[in-house]
Design a protein around this motif. Structure first.
Motif, short mmCIF file in Angstrom:
data_model
loop_
_atom_site.label_atom_id
_atom_site.label_comp_id
_atom_site.label_asym_id
_atom_site.label_seq_id
_atom_site.Cartn_x
_atom_site.Cartn_y
_atom_site.Cartn_z
N VAL A 5 0.84 -1.21 0.00
CA VAL A 5 0.00 0.00 0.00
C VAL A 5 0.87 1.25 0.00
CG1 VAL A 5 -1.67 1.31 1.36
CG2 VAL A 5 -1.97 -1.14 1.07
N GLY A 6 2.00 1.20 0.68
CA GLY A 6 2.87 2.37 0.78
C GLY A 6 3.89 2.52 -0.32
N MET A 7 3.86 1.61 -1.31
CA MET A 7 4.84 1.67 -2.39
C MET A 7 4.79 3.00 -3.14
SD MET A 7 4.50 -2.16 -4.10
CE MET A 7 5.12 -1.60 -5.66
N PRO A 8 5.91 3.42 -3.68
CA PRO A 8 5.87 4.62 -4.52
C PRO A 8 5.05 4.34 -5.77
CG PRO A 8 8.07 3.63 -4.57
CD PRO A 8 7.25 2.85 -3.59
N VAL A 9 4.48 5.37 -6.34
CA VAL A 9 3.69 5.25 -7.56
C VAL A 9 4.46 5.94 -8.68
CG1 VAL A 9 1.53 5.86 -8.70
CG2 VAL A 9 1.52 5.16 -6.30
N TYR A 10 4.69 5.18 -9.75
CA TYR A 10 5.42 5.72 -10.90
C TYR A 10 4.48 5.89 -12.08
CZ TYR A 10 9.75 4.77 -8.43
OH TYR A 10 10.76 4.77 -7.51
N ASP A 11 4.86 6.74 -13.00
CA ASP A 11 4.12 6.94 -14.24
C ASP A 11 4.12 5.61 -15.00
OD1 ASP A 11 3.14 7.71 -16.73
OD2 ASP A 11 4.19 9.61 -16.70
N PRO A 12 2.97 5.15 -15.46
CA PRO A 12 2.93 3.84 -16.13
C PRO A 12 3.57 3.81 -17.52
CG PRO A 12 0.74 4.84 -16.13
CD PRO A 12 1.64 5.75 -15.32
N LYS A 13 3.88 4.98 -18.08
CA LYS A 13 4.52 5.00 -19.39
C LYS A 13 5.91 4.38 -19.31
CE LYS A 13 3.72 9.36 -19.73
NZ LYS A 13 3.73 10.76 -19.98
N PRO A 14 6.28 3.53 -20.28
CA PRO A 14 7.61 2.92 -20.26
C PRO A 14 8.70 3.97 -20.40
CG PRO A 14 6.26 2.03 -22.06
CD PRO A 14 5.47 3.12 -21.41
N VAL A 15 9.81 3.71 -19.73
CA VAL A 15 10.96 4.60 -19.82
C VAL A 15 11.86 4.07 -20.93
CG1 VAL A 15 12.97 5.48 -18.57
CG2 VAL A 15 10.83 5.09 -17.35
N PRO A 16 12.26 4.91 -21.88
CA PRO A 16 13.13 4.44 -22.96
C PRO A 16 14.44 3.88 -22.40
CG PRO A 16 12.30 6.66 -23.42
CD PRO A 16 11.90 6.33 -22.02
#
Length: 183
Positions: A5-16
């Motif tokens: 629940v406490g995990m960081p949230v990242y942008d779901p777009k793939p990183v090149p």
């Protein structure tokens, strides 16, 4: 649950490929991390293992300015180091080998300068007599990626083990190890 629940949230777009990982949209929960650090002192071994797993899910701090990393991570690093130290009567260190193994993995995640000590403990686990400890050691090495290369001889021997769960864990470790696994 605290770790997930406490995990960081990242942008779901793939990183090149080759691009730096952008900072999270939401940083890991400070209160979840604090509570999980407290649980490292719980008298029950399964609770301590779950607390470590939660801290692994949370990952290391992700300050906006990378120069601030050590400042933000230092308290976490010191708390894990305290648990790994021999301890005293009032504050005993961790004695359970499985918990020690995962504390080393956690410490390596926070501070890669600790890689040699962490991998040394993992190598010992991989050669243990007990199958569950060997699997735990290989699983911990799997999380270390290229740092696991220092244990290539132990992992190679584990691939030849008669227990299928040990072989599977060794193969997973080799896959995450990177180019060093080709040896």
């Amino acid at each position: 649950a605290l770790g997930r629940v406490g995990m960081p949230v990242y942008d779901p777009k793939p990183v090149p490929a080759g691009s730096p990982i952008p900072p999270p949209l939401r940083a890991a929960s400070v209160s979840a991390r604090s509570r999980l650090l407290e649980l490292l002192k719980d008298p029950a071994q399964p609770v301590r293992l779950e607390a470590i797993q939660g801290l692994l899910y949370l990952g290391p701090p992700t300050p906006k300015d990378p120069e601030q990393y050590i400042k933000e991570a230092q308290g976490l690093i010191e708390e894990v180091q305290k648990r790994l130290a021999p301890g005293t009567d009032k504050a005993p260190g961790e004695k359970d080998p499985q918990v020690r193994l995962w504390l080393q993995t956690l410490l390596l995640m926070y501070d890669d300068r600790q890689a040699a000590a962490a991998v040394r403990e993992m190598r010992t686990a991989v050669t243990a007599a007990e199958v569950p400890m060997r699997v735990q050691g290989l699983t911990a090495l799997t999380m270390c990626g290229p740092y696991a290369a220092a244990a290539i001889d132990e992992v190679r021997s584990a691939v030849l083990a008669k227990e299928p769960e040990v072989v599977m864990a060794a193969i997973s470790c080799l896959m995450r190890m990177g180019p060093e696994a080709r040896k």
